[in-house]
Enzyme design. Structure first.
Site, PDB file in Angstrom:
ATOM      1  N   LYS A  11       0.727   5.203  -1.828  1.00 50.33           N
ATOM      2  CA  LYS A  11       0.975   6.484  -1.159  1.00 50.33           C
ATOM      3  C   LYS A  11       2.043   7.276  -1.907  1.00 50.33           C
ATOM      4  O   LYS A  11       1.930   8.491  -2.093  1.00 50.33           O
ATOM      5  CB  LYS A  11       1.421   6.247   0.297  1.00 50.33           C
ATOM      6  CG  LYS A  11       0.356   5.589   1.150  1.00 50.33           C
ATOM      7  CD  LYS A  11       0.895   5.063   2.474  1.00 50.33           C
ATOM      8  CE  LYS A  11      -0.118   4.103   3.097  1.00 50.33           C
ATOM      9  NZ  LYS A  11       0.456   3.258   4.156  1.00 50.33           N
ATOM     10  N   THR A  22       0.831  -1.204   0.000  1.00 51.10           N
ATOM     11  CA  THR A  22       0.000   0.000   0.000  1.00 51.10           C
ATOM     12  C   THR A  22       0.866   1.255   0.000  1.00 51.10           C
ATOM     13  O   THR A  22       0.417   2.314  -0.444  1.00 51.10           O
ATOM     14  CB  THR A  22      -0.959   0.026   1.215  1.00 51.10           C
ATOM     15  OG1 THR A  22      -0.261  -0.439   2.369  1.00 51.10           O
ATOM     16  CG2 THR A  22      -2.172  -0.842   0.975  1.00 51.10           C
TER      17      THR A  22
HETATM   18  C1  26Q Z   1      -0.258 -13.932  12.956  1.00 51.30           C
HETATM   19  C2  26Q Z   1      -0.201 -14.872  13.975  1.00 51.30           C
HETATM   20  C3  26Q Z   1       0.521 -14.631  15.121  1.00 51.30           C
HETATM   21  C4  26Q Z   1       1.183 -13.422  15.262  1.00 51.30           C
HETATM   22  C5  26Q Z   1       1.125 -12.483  14.249  1.00 51.30           C
HETATM   23  C6  26Q Z   1       0.412 -12.732  13.095  1.00 51.30           C
HETATM   24  C7  26Q Z   1       0.367 -11.708  12.008  1.00 51.30           C
HETATM   25  C8  26Q Z   1       0.252 -10.369  12.316  1.00 51.30           C
HETATM   26  C9  26Q Z   1       0.230  -9.410  11.301  1.00 51.30           C
HETATM   27  C10 26Q Z   1       0.436 -12.092  10.682  1.00 51.30           C
HETATM   28  C11 26Q Z   1       0.410 -11.134   9.690  1.00 51.30           C
HETATM   29  C12 26Q Z   1       0.303  -9.788   9.971  1.00 51.30           C
HETATM   30  C13 26Q Z   1       0.293  -8.728   8.959  1.00 51.30           C
HETATM   31  C14 26Q Z   1       0.317  -8.939   7.647  1.00 51.30           C
HETATM   32  C15 26Q Z   1       0.338  -7.820   6.694  1.00 51.30           C
HETATM   33  O1  26Q Z   1       0.473  -6.668   7.057  1.00 51.30           O
HETATM   34  N1  26Q Z   1       0.197  -8.117   5.392  1.00 51.30           N
HETATM   35  C16 26Q Z   1       0.191  -7.085   4.387  1.00 51.30           C
HETATM   36  O2  26Q Z   1      -1.145  -6.652   4.222  1.00 51.30           O
HETATM   37  C17 26Q Z   1      -1.209  -5.523   3.375  1.00 51.30           C
HETATM   38  C18 26Q Z   1      -2.647  -5.055   3.335  1.00 51.30           C
HETATM   39  O3  26Q Z   1      -3.420  -5.935   2.602  1.00 51.30           O
HETATM   40  C19 26Q Z   1      -0.672  -5.845   1.989  1.00 51.30           C
HETATM   41  O4  26Q Z   1      -0.638  -4.659   1.250  1.00 51.30           O
HETATM   42  C20 26Q Z   1       0.739  -6.428   2.095  1.00 51.30           C
HETATM   43  O5  26Q Z   1       1.166  -6.874   0.804  1.00 51.30           O
HETATM   44  C21 26Q Z   1       0.748  -7.585   3.063  1.00 51.30           C
HETATM   45  O6  26Q Z   1       2.077  -8.058   3.248  1.00 51.30           O
END
Ligand code: 26Q
Length: 812
Positions: A656, A652
C-alpha cells in the site's frame, strides 16, 4: 455499470430520504443523510445482485467460496460508489442539494471484523473477485463486536468494545429463511444396516445459524457477489419451556446466552493461539452453516451431487476454517450416502488452503478431549482420515516413526489443524516467495517432500481501487493524466509511469500531492491528538499490529538514540522527521502493550523538549483501522518494514505504501523481497540480517545480545535508559522490554540489526535531501506497484488453484 443521470439520482435520493425518515431533507441530521444515501445505493445494487445470481445459475459457472474467520472491510460507501461508477455523479448531485459527500462518508462506521493482514487480505480478495467477474463469495461470522477500539490512556492501550451495529448495518440483508442448524455435543450411535455402518448423531444441542448477506460490487462490470456472514441465534423450541413456565428461566437464559456467545466477539489475537472452547465453536459454527448452505443451494438449483467437485471450490483462509474438510466429508458420506473414497476424492478436489504464518506459537491444535466432546461425529471422521493417511505413510516411509508422528493429524493428545488442512486440500500456498520457500524447506518440509505438487506460492496483493483510487484521488488523477486510465483495469500498466520518473514537472506534481496528503494528516493529528507536527518534515511511518517480531522496538530505540545524539549536539545535521506509529496489541500480549507504552512515553518526552522538538516529533495514533490507514498511508514519505527476516509471511501495508509513492526501508523479509526485485536496489533501502544468517542463529546458536550491549557504550546507554528512570520514574515499567533484549537474548535480533538499521536511516536522510532523486524513487515505486494489485493475485488463485473462469478477461 449503473446507468443513471444526475437528476434521476437527486430525485431518487430525496424520495428515499422521505421514505425512510418521514421528514424533509432540511430537517435531517448528517447521519440521516448518510442512511438515505446508503439505502439508495443498496437499492441500486439489488437489481444487479439478482441478475448476477441468475447468470451464475444459468451459466452453471463454478462457484468459489472463500472461507475466512475475518473480513476486514472498513467502510463500504466509497468503494460501492466507485465500483458502480457513480462517484462523481453522486458527489455533484449531493452538492447541488447542499450535501458534502465526503462528510457523509466519514460517518460510516468501519466494518472491523478482522485483526489485520489476514482479514484485510480477505476483503481485498472479495473486491478483486467481483471486479474480475469471478463467481467468488465470502463466508464468515457476523460478529456483534468486531476488533476492539483502542484508546491510549496514560500512554497505554485500553481496549473498548467495538459496537459497530449500534445504528444498524445498511449494507446487509438478513435471510431468515436460509437459516441452518448446527449441532454441538451429544453422542454418536452406530448401526449396521445391510452390511453398512450408519452413524446417528443424537442428544446434541441445536444452534441456529442465520445468514446476513452483503453485496460485493465489482468495478463497473455489473457483477455483484455475496459475502455471507453467519449469526448464532437460539431456537425457540430448544428452550426448556417446562422450567421456563415454572418461572425458572435461568436455564432458558443460559441456553440463549451460550448460543449468542458464539457470534458475540472476534478474538483479538493475531499470532498467538489459545485452545479456547468458544473459538472452536466459532470455527465449526460458520464452517458447518456455510457448507450446508452451499450444498443446499447446489442441489436446489439442479446440481448433481456427484459433480460437486467440478462446480464448487472452497478456499480456507489459514487453518481457522479447516473443519470444512471433515464437515464436507460428513455431509457427503452420512447425508448423501456417497462412499468414503469418492467423498474423499471430491473433498480433496474442492478444498485448498493458504498458510499465513510460520510462528510455531500461532499453529492451531485442539485438545482431543475437548474436541471429542464438542464435535463427536466430526472427531470420528478426522480419526478415519488420519487412519487412512497414516496407513499410506507407513507404506511410503516404513519404520520412519518420527516423521510419521510429526505428520499425523491426531497426535500427542491434540488435533493438529495445519496437518488436517494440508492432507484435506489439493493445494497449499504461502503468501510470498520467501515464505513459501520456508514452508517447503523448513516448516512443512515433510509434507512438501510427500506431496511436492500441492505446494505453491501466491504472493499477496491489495486492491488498488481502495488503496490508490479511493485513498489517493489526486495521485490517481496524475496517473490518468500521464499514462491514461488503462491501469485501472490493468494495474500492471502503471509501469508506464516509469518514463516520467525523471520528469521534473511530474516530480513536482508528486511532491505537491504528497504535501497535500501530509497536510491533511497533520490537521487530523492536531484535531484528534492535539499535537502539531511540521508538515515539511519527513513522515516516517510504521503502522501495523504490535508484535515483537515486527520490531516496533527497533524503530523506537533508534529514536531514543537520535534524541540522545541531538541532546549531545543540538546542531546535528539531520533531516527533520515526524515519526508516526499506529497499531493495536492483543489485550493479553503484555510485552506488546509495554512497547505501546514505551513509544507513547518517548513521544511525550521528545515532543515536550524544546531542545529537539523542532527537528523530531513522535506521534502514536490511536485506534489503527482501515479508514485511518486510508488517511495515513498516502501521507507517508518513508515506509518502515523492519520485521526480523523470515518472520513476516508477506506483509501487505508494504504494498500500500509503495503504491502511494513512499520509499521503503526494509529487511529482506516477506514480500519486501519481491518489492526489491521489482524496483531494484536503488529504489529501496535494505538492511539487516539475511535469511541464511537468521536461520543459522536459530539452528546453531552463537548470538549473544548481552555481549553486544556491554561492548558498546552507545547501545548500553539506550538500553539502560529503559530501566534507569530516564523515561519513567517507575523503573519497572519497561523492565520486560529490557529483559527481552538483554536477559532473554533478544529473540528477534533487535540489537544485532541496530547499526545496520542506523546506517540505512542515514542513507534515507541523504536520499531525501536530494529532492529530485527522492521523487524519482517515489515515481519508480508507484510505477512498479501494479503487480501487487490483488487482481494479479486473484487471477493466479483462479487459474492455479480454483479452476474458475474470469469473465472480465473473457470480455477483453
Ligand atoms: C488463531 C487461533 C485463535 C485465535 C486467533 C487466531 C488467529 C487470528 C488471526 C491467528 C492469526 C491471525 C492473523 C494472522 C495474520 O494476519 N497474518 C498475516 O497475514 C497477512 C496476509 O497474508 C500477511 O501479509 C502477514 O505477513 C501475516 O502476518
Amino acid at each position: 455499470m449503473l446507468n443513471i443521470d444526475k437528476e434521476t439520482f437527486k430525485s431518487d435520493y430525496i424520495q428515499k430520504f422521505i421514505e425512510i425518515h418521514g421528514k424533509d431533507l432540511e430537517e435531517g441530521t448528517d447521519y440521516n443523510k448518510y442512511e438515505a444515501l446508503a439505502s439508495l445505493i443498496r437499492d441500486y445494487v439489488a437489481k444487479m445482485w439478482i441478475d448476477t445470481n441468475k447468470r451464475y445459475k444459468e451459466n452453471k459457472s463454478k462457484q468459489v467460496y472463500y472461507f475466512s474467520m475475518e473480513f476486514l472491510l472498513g467502510r463500504l460507501l466509497g468503494s460501492n460508489l466507485l465500483n458502480l461508477g457513480i462517484n462523481d455523479l453522486c458527489r455533484e448531485g449531493l452538492n447541488e442539494l447542499g450535501i458534502d459527500l465526503t462528510k457523509l462518508e466519514y460517518l460510516e462506521e468501519d466494518q472491523g471484523l478482522g485483526n489485520g493482514g489476514l482479514g484485510r487480505l480477505a476483503a481485498c480478495f472479495l473486491d478483486s473477485m467481483a471486479s474480475l467477474g469471478i463467481s467468488g463469495h465470502g463466508c464468515g461470522i457476523r460478529y456483534k463486536h468486531g476488533f476492539f477500539n483502542q484508546k491510549i490512556i496514560n500512554f497505554s492501550q485500553v481496549e473498548v468494545p467495538d459496537d459497530w451495529l449500534k445504528r444498524g448495518n445498511l449494507w446487509e440483508i438478513k435471510k431468515s429463511d436460509k437459516a441452518r442448524i448446527v449441532k454441538f455435543g451429544g453422542e454418536v450411535k452406530v448401526e449396521y444396516i445391510d452390511g453398512n455402518l450408519k452413524f446417528h448423531h443424537v442428544n446434541y444441542e441445536k444452534v441456529q445459524a442465520v445468514p446476513y448477506d452483503m453485496p460485493i460490487v465489482g468495478y463497473k462490470n455489473n457483477v455483484v457477489n455475496t459475502l455471507r456472514l453467519w449469526s448464532a441465534e437460539p431456537l425457540s423450541n430448544e428452550f426448556d419451556f417446562s422450567s421456563f413456565n415454572r418461572g425458572d428461566f435461568k436455564k432458558a437464559m443460559e441456553y440463549k446466552d451460550s448460543v449468542e456467545a458464539i457470534s458475540q466477539v472476534l478474538y483479538p489475537d493475531d499470532s498467538f493461539y489459545e485452545g479456547k472452547l468458544l473459538r472452536l465453536k466459532q470455527e465449526y459454527f460458520f464452517v458447518s452453516a456455510g457448507i450446508q448452505s452451499i450444498i443446499h443451494h447446489f442441489k436446489s438449483t439442479g446440481g448433481n451431487i456427484k459433480e460437486l467437485d467440478e462446480k464448487i471450490a472452497i478456499h480456507m483462509n489459514d487453518t481457522h476454517p479447516t473443519l470444512a474438510v471433515p464437515e464436507l466429508m460428513r455431509i457427503l458420506v452420512d447425508e448423501e450416502g456417497i462412499g468414503w473414497d469418492n467423498a474423499w476424492r471430491m473433498t480433496n478436489n474442492i478444498m485448498s488452503y493458504t498458510n499465513h504464518t510460520i510462528l510455531a506459537e500461532a499453529l492451531e491444535k485442539w485438545p482431543v478431549d475437548m474436541f471429542k466432546k464438542l464435535l463427536p461425529r466430526i472427531f470420528m471422521i478426522i480419526q478415519e482420515i488420519d487412519r487412512r493417511f497414516c496407513e499410506g505413510l507407513r507404506n511410503k516411509y516404513p519404520g520412519q516413526w518420527d516423521k510419521i508422528n510429526k505428520m499425523q493429524i491426531i497426535n500427542g493428545g491434540f488435533v493438529k489443524m495445519a496437518n488436517l488442512a494440508i492432507v484435506g486440500s489439493h493445494s497449499v500456498n504461502g503468501v510470498a516467495k520467501l515464505h513459501t520457500e520456508i514452508l517447503k524447506k523448513q516448516e512443512m518440509s515433510d509434507f512438501y517432500y510427500c506431496y511436492p505438487n500441492k505446494f505453491n506460492n501466491k504472493t499477496n496483493g491489495i486492491t488498488h481501487r481502495r488503496w490508490l483510487m479511493i485513498a489517493n484521488p489526486q495521485l490517481t488523477e496524475l496517473l490518468k493524466k500521464t499514462i491514461g486510465d488503462s491501469f485501472i483495469t490493468h494495474p500492471t500498466d502503471m509501469i508506464n509511469f516509469q518514463k516520467f520518473a525523471k520528469d521534473s514537472g511530474v516530480q513536482e506534481e508528486l511532491k505537491r500531492i504528497k504535501n497535500r496528503n501530509k497536510k491533511k494528516l497533520a490537521d487530523y493529528i492536531y484535531k484528534v491528538q492535539g499535537i502539531r507536527v511540521d508538515e515539511e518534515s519527513m513522515f516516517d511511518v510504521q503502522v501495523k499490529r504490535l508484535h515483537a517480531y515486527k520490531r516496533q522496538t527497533l524503530n523506537c530505540i533508534r529514536i531514543m538514540d537520535l534524541y540522545n545524539r541531538l541532546l549531545d549536539n543540538p546542531n546535528l545535521d539531520i533531516v527533520p522527521r515526524t515519526f508516526i506509529f499506529a497499531g493495536k496489541s492483543a489485550p493479553g500480549y503484555y510485552l506488546a502493550k509495554d512497547i505501546i507504552t514505551l513509544i507513547n512515553t518517548v513521544a511525550n518526552k521528545i515532543n515536550n523538549d524544546n531542545r529537539v522538538n523542532k527537528k523530531i516529533k513522535v506521534v502514536f495514533m490511536e485506534n489503527y483501522r482501515v479508514s485511518l490507514a486510508e488517511t495515513i498511508i498516502p501521507a507517508a514519505d518513508l515506509s518502515e518494514q523492519i520485521s526480523t527476516t523470515t518472520k513476516e509471511a508477506s506483509g501487505t501495508s508494504n504494498m500500500k505504501f509503495m503504491m502511494n509513492g513512499a520509499v521503503t526501508i526494509a529487511t529482506l523479509d516477506g514480500a519486501n523481497v519481491e518489492i526489491r526485485d521489482e524496483v531494484g536496489d536503488d529504489n529501496i533501502v535494505i538492511f539487516g540480517l539475511t535469511e541464511r544468517e537468521v536461520l543459522n542463529y536459530y539452528k546453531n546458536g552463537g548470538y549473544n545480545s548481552q555481549k553486544l550491549i556491554n561492548n558498546d557504550d552507545r547501545i548500553k546507554k539506550i538500553i539502560n535508559s529503559l530501566i534507569d528512570g530516564t523515561y519513567s520514574k517507575d523503573t519497572n515499567k519497561f523492565k520486560s522490554i529490557y529483559q527481552n533484549l538483554v536477559t532473554y537474548n533478544d529473540e528477534f535480533f533487535v540489537i544485532k540489526d541496530f547499526y545496520s538499521y542506523l546506517e540505512a536511516q542515514k542513507k534515507v536522510d541523504d536520499l531525501y535531501r536530494n529532492t529530485s532523486r527522492w521523487q524519482e524513487m517515489c515515481a519508480v515505486n508507484i510505477a512498479h506497484s501494479g503487480i501487487f494489485s490483488s487482481d494479479r493475485t486473484i487471477k493466479e488463485y483462479a487459474t492455479g488453484i480454483w479452476g474458475s473462469k474470469c469473465m472480465y478477461e473473457n470480455l477483453q
